[in-house]
Design an enzyme around this catalytic site. Structure first.
Site, PDB file in Angstrom:
ATOM      1  N   HIS A   1      -7.912 -15.981   1.067  1.00 33.90           N
ATOM      2  CA  HIS A   1      -8.085 -15.543  -0.323  1.00 33.90           C
ATOM      3  C   HIS A   1      -6.867 -15.873  -1.190  1.00 33.90           C
ATOM      4  CE1 HIS A   1     -10.983 -12.137   1.197  1.00 33.90           C
ATOM      5  NE2 HIS A   1     -11.544 -13.330   1.226  1.00 33.90           N
TER       6      HIS A   1
HETATM    7  C1  LIG Z   1     -13.036 -19.950   5.542  1.00 34.29           C
HETATM    8  C2  LIG Z   1     -13.169 -19.142   4.278  1.00 34.29           C
HETATM    9  C3  LIG Z   1     -13.859 -17.922   4.319  1.00 34.29           C
HETATM   10  C4  LIG Z   1     -13.980 -17.153   3.164  1.00 34.29           C
HETATM   11  N1  LIG Z   1     -14.804 -16.060   3.165  1.00 34.29           N
HETATM   12  C5  LIG Z   1     -15.094 -15.440   1.995  1.00 34.29           C
HETATM   13  C6  LIG Z   1     -16.112 -14.458   1.920  1.00 34.29           C
HETATM   14  O1  LIG Z   1     -16.794 -14.140   2.905  1.00 34.29           O
HETATM   15  N2  LIG Z   1     -16.340 -13.870   0.715  1.00 34.29           N
HETATM   16  C7  LIG Z   1     -15.627 -14.199  -0.398  1.00 34.29           C
HETATM   17  O2  LIG Z   1     -15.868 -13.603  -1.455  1.00 34.29           O
HETATM   18  N3  LIG Z   1     -14.667 -15.131  -0.356  1.00 34.29           N
HETATM   19  C8  LIG Z   1     -14.413 -15.790   0.802  1.00 34.29           C
HETATM   20  N4  LIG Z   1     -13.508 -16.811   0.819  1.00 34.29           N
HETATM   21  C9  LIG Z   1     -12.745 -17.106  -0.402  1.00 34.29           C
HETATM   22  C10 LIG Z   1     -13.563 -17.752  -1.503  1.00 34.29           C
HETATM   23  O3  LIG Z   1     -14.534 -18.625  -0.986  1.00 34.29           O
HETATM   24  C11 LIG Z   1     -12.600 -18.490  -2.449  1.00 34.29           C
HETATM   25  O4  LIG Z   1     -11.643 -17.583  -2.951  1.00 34.29           O
HETATM   26  C12 LIG Z   1     -13.304 -19.122  -3.636  1.00 34.29           C
HETATM   27  O5  LIG Z   1     -14.327 -19.977  -3.193  1.00 34.29           O
HETATM   28  C13 LIG Z   1     -12.274 -19.881  -4.469  1.00 34.29           C
HETATM   29  O6  LIG Z   1     -12.911 -20.526  -5.532  1.00 34.29           O
HETATM   30  P1  LIG Z   1     -12.137 -21.609  -6.403  1.00 34.29           P
HETATM   31  O7  LIG Z   1     -13.105 -22.104  -7.404  1.00 34.29           O
HETATM   32  O8  LIG Z   1     -10.857 -21.019  -6.884  1.00 34.29           O
HETATM   33  O9  LIG Z   1     -11.717 -22.766  -5.377  1.00 34.29           O
HETATM   34  P2  LIG Z   1     -12.602 -23.603  -4.372  1.00 34.29           P
HETATM   35  O10 LIG Z   1     -13.950 -23.002  -4.184  1.00 34.29           O
HETATM   36  O11 LIG Z   1     -11.776 -23.823  -3.165  1.00 34.29           O
HETATM   37  O12 LIG Z   1     -12.853 -24.972  -5.136  1.00 34.29           O
HETATM   38  C14 LIG Z   1     -11.904 -25.947  -5.389  1.00 34.29           C
HETATM   39  C15 LIG Z   1     -12.624 -27.300  -5.376  1.00 34.29           C
HETATM   40  O13 LIG Z   1     -11.804 -28.270  -5.987  1.00 34.29           O
HETATM   41  C16 LIG Z   1     -11.809 -29.443  -5.208  1.00 34.29           C
HETATM   42  N5  LIG Z   1     -10.558 -30.147  -5.473  1.00 34.29           N
HETATM   43  C17 LIG Z   1      -9.314 -29.707  -5.193  1.00 34.29           C
HETATM   44  N6  LIG Z   1      -8.401 -30.607  -5.595  1.00 34.29           N
HETATM   45  C18 LIG Z   1      -9.090 -31.629  -6.151  1.00 34.29           C
HETATM   46  C19 LIG Z   1      -8.694 -32.844  -6.737  1.00 34.29           C
HETATM   47  N7  LIG Z   1      -7.413 -33.179  -6.844  1.00 34.29           N
HETATM   48  N8  LIG Z   1      -9.659 -33.676  -7.200  1.00 34.29           N
HETATM   49  C20 LIG Z   1     -10.963 -33.341  -7.117  1.00 34.29           C
HETATM   50  N9  LIG Z   1     -11.391 -32.192  -6.547  1.00 34.29           N
HETATM   51  C21 LIG Z   1     -10.460 -31.339  -6.082  1.00 34.29           C
HETATM   52  C22 LIG Z   1     -11.925 -28.932  -3.791  1.00 34.29           C
HETATM   53  O14 LIG Z   1     -12.332 -29.920  -2.894  1.00 34.29           O
HETATM   54  C23 LIG Z   1     -12.925 -27.802  -3.966  1.00 34.29           C
HETATM   55  O15 LIG Z   1     -14.240 -28.257  -3.895  1.00 34.29           O
HETATM   56  C24 LIG Z   1     -13.354 -17.593   1.959  1.00 34.29           C
HETATM   57  C25 LIG Z   1     -12.659 -18.797   1.917  1.00 34.29           C
HETATM   58  C26 LIG Z   1     -12.578 -19.595   3.067  1.00 34.29           C
HETATM   59  C27 LIG Z   1     -11.849 -20.902   2.996  1.00 34.29           C
END
Ligand SMILES: Cc1cc2nc3c(=O)[nH]c(=O)nc-3n(C[C@H](O)[C@H](O)[C@H](O)COP(=O)(O)OP(=O)(O)OC[C@H]3O[C@@H](n4cnc5c(N)ncnc54)[C@H](O)[C@@H]3O)c2cc1C
Length: 535
Positions: A472
């Site tokens: 997280h």
């Molecule tokens: C293994 C795991 C289990 C989890 N379990 C839970 C759960 O059960 N419940 C819950 O609520 N949360 C859970 N989480 C946390 C939650 O999923 C994340 O906090 C949330 O998805 C984050 O969202 P975000 O949009 O900030 O980033 P992300 O969803 O990580 O999205 C970032 C995206 O940007 C892309 N990206 C990054 N850099 C670049 C670049 N330079 N160029 C192009 N694309 C890029 C990445 O590939 C990715 O697709 C878990 C996370 C993980 C990894």
């Protein structure tokens, strides 16, 4: 594939929990041309959509950035795995599917930090807008939104015993961790629809994919923001070995997640000037807090050996039971294959003087020596004990000007003494639940950490050697009213025009719960702000 040097109204970097929402909402009217760039590939791996497939993605580089922390003294210098989704849907395509929003007071605290528009009352409509709550509508929940929220499909005797044992140990029951009160024990809710994962890509991209004004580019790694003075005008990205650019007449929304968003900003010249110079990046604006304020939920797994073969460990070992599970999922979308990471959980305080819970404990119906490894050859369950409001903070820093080199991740877990004390106490309190009446009837012995770890001090030492992350990470492009904050309360990057960050990195403080629903809420709110500010 879009052509090199193409022009768009909006460019969204990263198709994760927040980025998918932005791509959908900004393209919905048909009025704006939107480009979504995702470094990973499409979400075609079938195990993404089968909930139990969660366990397969920890080491799969086709869908995971496979980061590691930089060893630091509190961690006895061991690297710790940091999975992050690298695929359409981002981390929501590989996460545990637990639907928990955090405590109302988390958001009220964001507002008290002088971020107008981010109190619980302000953000609740966005959680509701996102949601299709299968239980139906009430004050806290809504129906008709893209993100499906389901109950655990079938009760399990071990989850029932866990909740009953918690009650016997003095904790209240709670049927809705996202309702009036977070405290207590009960069944989880999951981001699933009919036994399949409901990732942000499934919820938000699938229905929008065919729009003529939405361009989704996969395996397109954004390497650098382009500026005209202090205005962000475009992005450079690498796709199929070719370097391309895309230009935004409106805005660029960075949604790369808490590790990659600050790295991209730093590589583009927005960050601590001294560090940028050290790694050979030209400084566009000295922004010392880009990459600081990293917070995550430190956790520890406790494993209990059970006396009845009713866990997932047993089903995978037994060919007939395994086949029955496959059939149950294929025909009914039920059973272990339709199970999120945790089936039941509890929120409690390690000190009655605290205003809100500081520990979350979840129960999983399987166990392994290490996360992502083979399941134990005996019936086993695990408790995931998580510190909800850590004081320790860390950093994300680009190691070099190479956009393909992983950033240095330094979470500094357990740096603040209170963090270690609180989670050690949380483990002891969780232990009581495992040895109390209803659950004790199933528990044969504590396998991890085991009988050798007795005192709080021994527990703390155990934590240092074995603790991990809850996946997280947040806070590395902190929102705030002050000059050092990376984004203002409308998520605009300070001092730069045409650029916002919208993902988990903008949280000023980590929320006391899981972070997918909050990241989706941030995407919803950011979309509204972008559209309102450009009209
Ligand atoms: C293994 C795991 C289990 C989890 N379990 C839970 C759960 O059960 N419940 C819950 O609520 N949360 C859970 N989480 C946390 C939650 O999923 C994340 O906090 C949330 O998805 C984050 O969202 P975000 O949009 O900030 O980033 P992300 O969803 O990580 O999205 C970032 C995206 O940007 C892309 N990206 C990054 N850099 C670049 C670049 N330079 N160029 C192009 N694309 C890029 C990445 O590939 C990715 O697709 C878990 C996370 C993980 C990894």
């Amino acid at each position: 594939m879009v052509e090199d040097k193409a022009r768009f109204d909006y460019i969204v970097v990263g198709a994760g929990s927040s980025g998918c929402v932005l791509a959908n909402r900004l393209s919905a009217s048909g009025q704006y041309k939107v480009l979504l760039l995702e470094a990973g590939g499409p979400d075609t791996n079938p195990w993404i959509h089968i909930p139990l497939g969660y366990g397969k993605h920890f080491t799969n580089k086709a869908v995971n950035w496979l980061y590691n922390t930089t060893p630091n003294p509190e961690w006895v210098n061991r690297p710790v795995k940091q999975p992050r989704g690298k695929v359409l849907g981002g981390s929501s395509s590989i996460n545990g599917m637990v639907y928990i929003r955090g405590h109302a007071e988390d958001y009220n605290h964001w507002r008290q930090l002088d971020n107008p528009g981010w109190s619980y009352e302000d953000v609740l409509p966005y959680f509701r807008k996102a949601q299709n709550q299968e239980r139906g509508e009430d004050e806290f929940h809504s129906v008709g939104g893209p993100l499906n929220v389901s109950d655990v499909y079938e009760p399990h005797p071990l989850a029932d015993a866990f909740i009953d044992a918690a009650e016997a140990a003095g904790h209240p029951r709670n049927n809705d961790f996202n309702g009036a009160d977070q405290t207590g024990f009960g069944y989880m809710q999951w981001t699933m629809r009919n036994g399949r994962r409901c990732s942000a890509a499934v919820a938000y991209l699938k229905p929008a994919r065919k729009r003529a004004n939405l361009f989704i580019e996969t395996r397109a790694h954004s390497t650098r923001l382009l500026f005209d003075g202090r205005r962000a005008t475009g992005i450079e990205y690498v796709q199929g070995g070719k370097t391309k650019t895309a230009h935004a007449d409106g805005e660029i929304l960075v949604s790369g997640g808490a590790y990659n968003s600050p790295q991209l900003l730093q590589l583009s010249g927005l960050g601590p000037a001294g560090h940028l110079r050290d790694i050979g990046v030209d400084v566009v604006a000295d922004m010392p807090d880009v990459g600081r304020n990293l917070q995550d939920h430190f956790n520890i797994r406790m494993v209990y050996r059970c006396n009845r073969p009713i866990t997932l460990n047993d089903a995978v070992r037994h060919p007939i039971r395994g086949a029955r599970e496959v059939a149950n999922f294929a025909l009914r979308r039920r059973g272990f294959f339709a199970m999120g990471a945790s089936v039941a959980a509890g929120f409690f305080k390690t000190d009655p003087a605290l205003a809100t819970p500081d520990i979350q404990v979840g129960i999983t119906l399987f166990s392994a020596e290490k996360i992502g490894e083979r399941l134990h050859p005996f019936p086993g369950i695990s408790f995931i004990v998580r510190l909800l409001r850590p004081e320790s903070q860390g950093t994300i820093m680009a190691r070099s000007a190479d956009p393909f080199e992983a950033p240095a991740i330094r979470p500094n877990f357990l740096h603040a003494p209170r963090d270690g004390e609180a989670i050690a106490r949380g483990c002891q309190m969780s232990r009581k639940i495992a040895t109390t009446g209803p659950l004790a009837e199933y528990v044969e012995a504590e396998h991890i950490p085991g009988d050798d770890v007795v005192s709080d001090a021994q527990m703390l030492e155990y934590l240092r050697h074995n603790g991990a992350t809850s996946f997280h990470p947040v806070g590395t492009c902190r929102m705030g009213p002050d000059d050092r904050a990376v984004v203002d309360p409308r998520l605009r990057v300070r001092g730069i025009e045409g650029l916002r960050v919208a993902d988990a990195s903008i949280m000023p403080r980590i929320v006391s719960g899981n972070t997918n629903a909050p990241a989706i809420m941030i995407g919803e709110k950011a979309s509204d702000m972008v559209l309102a500010d450009n009209n």
